[in-house]
Design a protein around this motif. Structure first.
Motif, mmCIF file in Angstrom:
data_model
loop_
_atom_site.group_PDB
_atom_site.id
_atom_site.type_symbol
_atom_site.label_atom_id
_atom_site.label_comp_id
_atom_site.label_asym_id
_atom_site.label_seq_id
_atom_site.Cartn_x
_atom_site.Cartn_y
_atom_site.Cartn_z
ATOM 1 N N LYS A 1 1.138 2.026 -0.340
ATOM 2 C CA LYS A 1 1.000 3.107 -1.324
ATOM 3 C C LYS A 1 1.301 2.526 -2.701
ATOM 4 O O LYS A 1 2.344 1.898 -2.901
ATOM 5 C CB LYS A 1 1.980 4.237 -0.991
ATOM 6 N N ASP A 2 0.369 2.719 -3.626
ATOM 7 C CA ASP A 2 0.515 2.200 -5.004
ATOM 8 C C ASP A 2 0.794 0.698 -5.019
ATOM 9 O O ASP A 2 1.591 0.213 -5.817
ATOM 10 C CB ASP A 2 1.606 2.958 -5.759
ATOM 11 N N GLU B 1 1.708 0.246 5.824
ATOM 12 C CA GLU B 1 1.133 1.376 5.096
ATOM 13 C C GLU B 1 1.408 1.084 3.630
ATOM 14 O O GLU B 1 2.564 0.918 3.228
ATOM 15 C CB GLU B 1 1.794 2.690 5.510
ATOM 16 N N ALA C 1 5.048 0.802 1.963
ATOM 17 C CA ALA C 1 5.859 2.009 2.094
ATOM 18 C C ALA C 1 6.387 2.178 3.516
ATOM 19 O O ALA C 1 7.402 2.838 3.737
ATOM 20 C CB ALA C 1 5.039 3.230 1.706
ATOM 21 N N PRO D 1 -4.078 2.436 4.112
ATOM 22 C CA PRO D 1 -3.688 3.451 3.134
ATOM 23 C C PRO D 1 -2.882 4.554 3.829
ATOM 24 O O PRO D 1 -2.982 4.719 5.056
ATOM 25 C CB PRO D 1 -5.023 3.981 2.610
ATOM 26 N N PRO D 2 -2.088 5.318 3.076
ATOM 27 C CA PRO D 2 -1.328 6.414 3.687
ATOM 28 C C PRO D 2 -2.262 7.389 4.411
ATOM 29 O O PRO D 2 -3.335 7.722 3.918
ATOM 30 C CB PRO D 2 -0.665 7.099 2.493
#
Length: 71
Positions: free
Chosen positions: A61-62, A59, A66, A42-43
């Motif tokens: 994200k959503d 990484e 990313a 996760p970020p």
């Protein structure tokens, strides 16, 4: 005397190729391309910084990649 082990080679693959892809698809694709370890994070995750040959980090994200980097 035993031979000195040779480090495994990394796939000839650019981490940038995974940016924007769905995380599950990116992980499958990375394994198909020869990465021995694929790690989705996760970020802002706190991780160790040791370099591991054959590992690709994402990484996510959503649900999308990313950022991607080797090691």
């Amino acid at each position: 005397m035993a031979p000195i082990p040779k480090p495994q080679a990394e796939p000839d693959d650019s981490p940038d190729a995974y940016l924007g892809l769905d995380a599950e698809h990116a992980e499958r694709l990375a394994r198909e391309r020869g990465w021995s370890t694929v790690r989705s994070l996760p970020p802002g995750a706190i991780i160790t910084m040791e370099y591991r040959v054959g590992r690709l980090n994402f990484e996510v994200k959503d649900g999308r990649v990313a950022r991607a980097w080797k090691g």
